[in-house]
Design a protein around this motif. Structure first.
Motif, PDB file in Angstrom:
ATOM      1  N   THR A 208       0.900  -1.106   0.004  1.00 47.43           N
ATOM      2  CA  THR A 208       0.036   0.015   0.052  1.00 47.43           C
ATOM      3  C   THR A 208       0.854   1.325   0.113  1.00 47.43           C
ATOM      4  N   PHE A 209       2.152   1.377   0.631  1.00 46.35           N
ATOM      5  CA  PHE A 209       2.728   2.360   0.846  1.00 46.35           C
ATOM      6  C   PHE A 209       3.531   2.595  -0.412  1.00 46.35           C
ATOM      7  N   PHE A 210       3.861   1.778  -0.943  1.00 44.45           N
ATOM      8  CA  PHE A 210       4.653   1.790  -2.456  1.00 44.45           C
ATOM      9  C   PHE A 210       3.758   2.197  -3.480  1.00 44.45           C
ATOM     10  N   ALA A 211       2.578   1.800  -3.505  1.00 48.64           N
ATOM     11  CA  ALA A 211       1.393   2.394  -4.352  1.00 48.64           C
ATOM     12  C   ALA A 211       1.266   3.919  -4.188  1.00 48.64           C
ATOM     13  N   ALA A 212       1.267   4.277  -3.016  1.00 47.59           N
ATOM     14  CA  ALA A 212       0.961   5.712  -2.760  1.00 47.59           C
ATOM     15  C   ALA A 212       2.084   6.469  -2.848  1.00 47.59           C
ATOM     16  N   ILE A 213       3.369   6.162  -2.524  1.00 49.25           N
ATOM     17  CA  ILE A 213       4.571   6.910  -2.711  1.00 49.25           C
ATOM     18  C   ILE A 213       4.844   6.638  -4.220  1.00 49.25           C
ATOM     19  N   GLY A 214       4.758   5.619  -4.789  1.00 50.41           N
ATOM     20  CA  GLY A 214       5.208   5.591  -6.277  1.00 50.41           C
ATOM     21  C   GLY A 214       4.477   6.460  -7.152  1.00 50.41           C
ATOM     22  N   GLY A 215       3.000   6.309  -6.801  1.00 46.23           N
ATOM     23  CA  GLY A 215       2.032   7.199  -7.536  1.00 46.23           C
ATOM     24  C   GLY A 215       2.298   8.515  -7.448  1.00 46.23           C
ATOM     25  N   PHE A 216       2.676   8.839  -6.253  1.00 47.27           N
ATOM     26  CA  PHE A 216       3.153  10.578  -6.080  1.00 47.27           C
ATOM     27  C   PHE A 216       4.170  10.993  -6.758  1.00 47.27           C
TER      28      PHE A 216
END
Length: 297
Positions: A208-216
């Motif tokens: 979940t964290f990777f999806a958020a910071i990667g998308g950002f």
């Protein structure tokens, strides 16, 4: 009686006036002013303070857990040097641009534009964006082959952007720009598709964290070529606006990204821990020994 020849000459001279000044001879200079220079100094201070904070955060954890701290601190350290170079005027050049105007009845004319290009920014990006990609790739757990492809594509993207910024003629500029965009698509594929798929194989919190910071990160990176297109590319905004736009993006993509990554990742119970050479250096095995004879010699 009116002489028809004289009448024709008079009519021609009255209807088609000949230009007395050839247009396009005065160069146009596009430079930063006080607003742009102040922005560079402000971002330099932000990057410097962020770097110090990241180094302090690194020393508060064991060396085995400092991988992300070191990478992130290097990102803002290089950005600090870049913004200092731009602020003092050492990291800036001037690109001469020739714009041709084709005339039907008169000789072609040219506009000559001299626009400031902050080449230190491209040096910064060529060093910091691979490090930032390493942060994301290590977080997701990508394999070495995918990481190498992403980093090489990223470097190609930055270099082609630099070539485009210093191109004299308009047509080749957009060719370089297209190459940069294609390279960026490779980066998106590796991070957004391969990275997310790999991260899903880890615990749900990391995924979940990777999806958020990667998308950002990818959203921010997508804005960069848009700014380039309306700044260095088409010159629809002035140099001050270009500096401010890149400054906002750099702050979000480096210090904000870094604090978000480190604070969140440090709270994970299963944060990455690296032993071996990273933590302990070369042990007895594999070290070079001088003066020892081989057995039986």
């Amino acid at each position: 009686m009116i002489d028809p020849v004289e009448a024709f000459k008079k009519h021609t001279s009255d209807s088609i006036p000949m230009p007395t000044v050839i247009p396009g001879n005065t160069p146009i200079y596009q430079k930063a002013t006080d607003a742009g220079h102040r922005t560079l100094w402000v971002v330099f201070v932000i990057m410097l303070l962020s770097s110090l904070a990241f180094y302090v955060m690194a020393f508060r954890v064991p060396v085995q857990k400092r991988l992300f701290h070191i990478l992130t601190a290097f990102i803002t350290t290089f950005a600090t040097l870049s913004y200092y170079a731009m602020a003092v005027g050492d990291g800036v050049g001037q690109n001469k641009i020739l714009i041709k105007h084709t005339q039907k009845h008169f000789p072609d004319t040219y506009d000559t534009i001299y626009r400031e290009v902050y080449w230190a920014r491209y040096v910064d990006w060529s060093l910091t964006t691979p490090l930032l990609l390493l942060d994301l790739c290590f977080l997701a757990g990508l394999n070495g082959a995918s990481i190498l492809v992403a980093i090489v594509a990223d470097v190609i993207m930055i270099l082609t952007g630099l070539f485009a910024a210093f191109t004299v003629n308009e047509s080749p500029k957009w060719g370089w720009y297209a190459m940069a965009c294609l390279a960026y698509l490779v980066v998106i594929y590796q991070v957004a598709l391969n990275g997310r798929a790999t991260a899903k194989q880890k615990d749900s919190k990391t995924a979940t964290f990777f999806a958020a910071i990667g998308g950002f990160t990818l959203i921010l990176w997508t804005v960069y070529p848009v700014i380039w297109g309306i700044a260095d590319g088409s010159r629809n905004i002035d140099v001050n606006a270009e500096i401010i736009a890149y400054a906002v993006l750099d702050i979000l993509a480096k210090p904000v990204f870094g604090f978000w990554l480190l604070i969140t990742h440090d709270n994970f119970a299963s944060s990455a821990s690296i032993d071996g050479f990273w933590a302990h250096g070369l042990g007895k095995e594999g070290t070079l020994r001088v003066g020892d004879d081989d057995e039986g010699a």
